[in-house]
Design a protein around this motif. Structure first.
Motif, PDB file in Angstrom:
ATOM      1  N   PRO A  20       0.810  -1.229   0.000  1.00  0.00           N
ATOM      2  CA  PRO A  20       0.000   0.000   0.000  1.00  0.00           C
ATOM      3  C   PRO A  20       0.841   1.276   0.000  1.00  0.00           C
ATOM      4  O   PRO A  20       0.478   2.259  -0.648  1.00  0.00           O
ATOM      5  N   LYS A  21       1.969   1.238   0.690  1.00  0.00           N
ATOM      6  CA  LYS A  21       2.823   2.428   0.723  1.00  0.00           C
ATOM      7  C   LYS A  21       3.496   2.671  -0.613  1.00  0.00           C
ATOM      8  O   LYS A  21       3.561   3.804  -1.083  1.00  0.00           O
ATOM      9  N   LEU A  22       4.010   1.603  -1.246  1.00  0.00           N
ATOM     10  CA  LEU A  22       4.605   1.762  -2.572  1.00  0.00           C
ATOM     11  C   LEU A  22       3.578   2.287  -3.566  1.00  0.00           C
ATOM     12  O   LEU A  22       3.869   3.187  -4.352  1.00  0.00           O
ATOM     13  N   ASN A  23       2.387   1.714  -3.532  1.00  0.00           N
ATOM     14  CA  ASN A  23       1.335   2.129  -4.473  1.00  0.00           C
ATOM     15  C   ASN A  23       0.895   3.572  -4.247  1.00  0.00           C
ATOM     16  O   ASN A  23       0.612   4.294  -5.200  1.00  0.00           O
ATOM     17  N   ARG A  24       0.847   3.995  -2.998  1.00  0.00           N
ATOM     18  CA  ARG A  24       0.395   5.351  -2.681  1.00  0.00           C
ATOM     19  C   ARG A  24       1.477   6.391  -3.003  1.00  0.00           C
ATOM     20  O   ARG A  24       1.197   7.439  -3.584  1.00  0.00           O
ATOM     21  N   LEU A  25       2.720   6.094  -2.623  1.00  0.00           N
ATOM     22  CA  LEU A  25       3.796   7.063  -2.809  1.00  0.00           C
ATOM     23  C   LEU A  25       4.335   7.107  -4.237  1.00  0.00           C
ATOM     24  O   LEU A  25       4.843   8.140  -4.675  1.00  0.00           O
ATOM     25  N   PHE A  26       4.235   5.986  -4.951  1.00  0.00           N
ATOM     26  CA  PHE A  26       4.767   5.896  -6.312  1.00  0.00           C
ATOM     27  C   PHE A  26       3.714   5.291  -7.240  1.00  0.00           C
ATOM     28  O   PHE A  26       3.884   4.188  -7.755  1.00  0.00           O
ATOM     29  N   PRO A  27       2.610   6.004  -7.461  1.00  0.00           N
ATOM     30  CA  PRO A  27       1.467   5.427  -8.190  1.00  0.00           C
ATOM     31  C   PRO A  27       1.751   5.073  -9.652  1.00  0.00           C
ATOM     32  O   PRO A  27       1.074   4.218 -10.208  1.00  0.00           O
ATOM     33  N   ARG A  28       2.733   5.688 -10.260  1.00  0.00           N
ATOM     34  CA  ARG A  28       3.030   5.411 -11.677  1.00  0.00           C
ATOM     35  C   ARG A  28       4.164   4.403 -11.840  1.00  0.00           C
ATOM     36  O   ARG A  28       4.655   4.188 -12.943  1.00  0.00           O
ATOM     37  N   THR A  29       4.567   3.793 -10.743  1.00  0.00           N
ATOM     38  CA  THR A  29       5.690   2.859 -10.753  1.00  0.00           C
ATOM     39  C   THR A  29       5.185   1.422 -10.717  1.00  0.00           C
ATOM     40  O   THR A  29       4.340   1.079  -9.903  1.00  0.00           O
ATOM     41  N   LYS A  30       5.715   0.586 -11.605  1.00  0.00           N
ATOM     42  CA  LYS A  30       5.447  -0.851 -11.557  1.00  0.00           C
ATOM     43  C   LYS A  30       6.533  -1.478 -10.704  1.00  0.00           C
ATOM     44  O   LYS A  30       7.709  -1.130 -10.840  1.00  0.00           O
ATOM     45  N   TRP A  31       6.170  -2.389  -9.827  1.00  0.00           N
ATOM     46  CA  TRP A  31       7.150  -3.005  -8.941  1.00  0.00           C
ATOM     47  C   TRP A  31       6.797  -4.458  -8.673  1.00  0.00           C
ATOM     48  O   TRP A  31       5.650  -4.867  -8.836  1.00  0.00           O
ATOM     49  N   ASN A  32       7.796  -5.229  -8.258  1.00  0.00           N
ATOM     50  CA  ASN A  32       7.569  -6.603  -7.817  1.00  0.00           C
ATOM     51  C   ASN A  32       8.740  -7.066  -6.965  1.00  0.00           C
ATOM     52  O   ASN A  32       9.835  -6.521  -7.040  1.00  0.00           O
ATOM     53  N   PHE A  33       8.469  -8.056  -6.141  1.00  0.00           N
ATOM     54  CA  PHE A  33       9.487  -8.693  -5.323  1.00  0.00           C
ATOM     55  C   PHE A  33       9.754 -10.085  -5.867  1.00  0.00           C
ATOM     56  O   PHE A  33       8.825 -10.772  -6.290  1.00  0.00           O
ATOM     57  N   ASP A  34      11.005 -10.502  -5.843  1.00  0.00           N
ATOM     58  CA  ASP A  34      11.382 -11.873  -6.156  1.00  0.00           C
ATOM     59  C   ASP A  34      11.873 -12.501  -4.854  1.00  0.00           C
ATOM     60  O   ASP A  34      13.046 -12.390  -4.500  1.00  0.00           O
ATOM     61  N   LEU A  35      10.957 -13.140  -4.134  1.00  0.00           N
ATOM     62  CA  LEU A  35      11.278 -13.707  -2.830  1.00  0.00           C
ATOM     63  C   LEU A  35      12.070 -15.001  -2.943  1.00  0.00           C
ATOM     64  O   LEU A  35      12.656 -15.453  -1.959  1.00  0.00           O
ATOM     65  N   GLU A  36      12.101 -15.592  -4.123  1.00  0.00           N
ATOM     66  CA  GLU A  36      12.860 -16.830  -4.317  1.00  0.00           C
ATOM     67  C   GLU A  36      14.339 -16.553  -4.579  1.00  0.00           C
ATOM     68  O   GLU A  36      15.169 -17.438  -4.405  1.00  0.00           O
ATOM     69  N   ASP A  37      14.677 -15.362  -4.991  1.00  0.00           N
ATOM     70  CA  ASP A  37      16.074 -14.984  -5.202  1.00  0.00           C
ATOM     71  C   ASP A  37      16.755 -14.852  -3.841  1.00  0.00           C
ATOM     72  O   ASP A  37      16.133 -14.394  -2.878  1.00  0.00           O
ATOM     73  N   CYS A  38      18.016 -15.232  -3.757  1.00  0.00           N
ATOM     74  CA  CYS A  38      18.728 -15.172  -2.475  1.00  0.00           C
ATOM     75  C   CYS A  38      18.853 -13.736  -1.955  1.00  0.00           C
ATOM     76  O   CYS A  38      19.014 -13.523  -0.749  1.00  0.00           O
ATOM     77  N   ASP A  39      18.754 -12.735  -2.830  1.00  0.00           N
ATOM     78  CA  ASP A  39      18.834 -11.332  -2.422  1.00  0.00           C
ATOM     79  C   ASP A  39      17.470 -10.687  -2.200  1.00  0.00           C
ATOM     80  O   ASP A  39      17.386  -9.491  -1.954  1.00  0.00           O
ATOM     81  N   ARG A  40      16.387 -11.482  -2.293  1.00  0.00           N
ATOM     82  CA  ARG A  40      15.020 -10.947  -2.067  1.00  0.00           C
ATOM     83  C   ARG A  40      14.830  -9.649  -2.849  1.00  0.00           C
ATOM     84  O   ARG A  40      14.548  -8.588  -2.298  1.00  0.00           O
ATOM     85  N   ILE A  41      14.962  -9.750  -4.144  1.00  0.00           N
ATOM     86  CA  ILE A  41      15.016  -8.598  -5.047  1.00  0.00           C
ATOM     87  C   ILE A  41      13.700  -7.831  -5.110  1.00  0.00           C
ATOM     88  O   ILE A  41      12.627  -8.420  -5.211  1.00  0.00           O
ATOM     89  N   LEU A  42      13.810  -6.518  -5.054  1.00  0.00           N
ATOM     90  CA  LEU A  42      12.716  -5.596  -5.358  1.00  0.00           C
ATOM     91  C   LEU A  42      13.084  -4.906  -6.662  1.00  0.00           C
ATOM     92  O   LEU A  42      14.152  -4.296  -6.754  1.00  0.00           O
ATOM     93  N   ARG A  43      12.209  -5.028  -7.669  1.00  0.00           N
ATOM     94  CA  ARG A  43      12.423  -4.358  -8.961  1.00  0.00           C
ATOM     95  C   ARG A  43      11.331  -3.322  -9.154  1.00  0.00           C
ATOM     96  O   ARG A  43      10.172  -3.587  -8.894  1.00  0.00           O
TER      97      ARG A  43
END
Length: 68
Positions: A20-43
């Motif tokens: 909710p915070k990402l969506n509210r603060l950065f509404p035009r940004t597409k994002w995702n988490f890769d929880l299976e990656d050893c670095d827990r990537i946020l793109r």
């Protein structure tokens, strides 16, 4: 531009807390988490350089986050 971060977000429940915070603060940004990656990537896809803002937001929410 695509921004990539190493995080310590390790569960869907934590992603759901952050979303909710990402969506509210950065509404035009597409994002995702890769929880299976050893670095827990946020793109993120953003037209702006928001690296510092993302790192600060994650820190305020209690997570580690560093740009890769």
């Amino acid at each position: 531009m695509v921004l990539v971060f190493k995080t310590n977000v390790d569960s869907i429940s934590k992603v759901n807390r952050i979303a909710p915070k990402l969506n509210r603060l950065f509404p035009r940004t597409k994002w995702n988490f890769d929880l299976e990656d050893c670095d827990r990537i946020l793109r993120l896809e953003s037209d702006n350089d928001i690296i510092k803002e993302i790192i600060l937001l994650m820190k305020v929410l209690g997570f580690k986050c560093e740009a890769l």
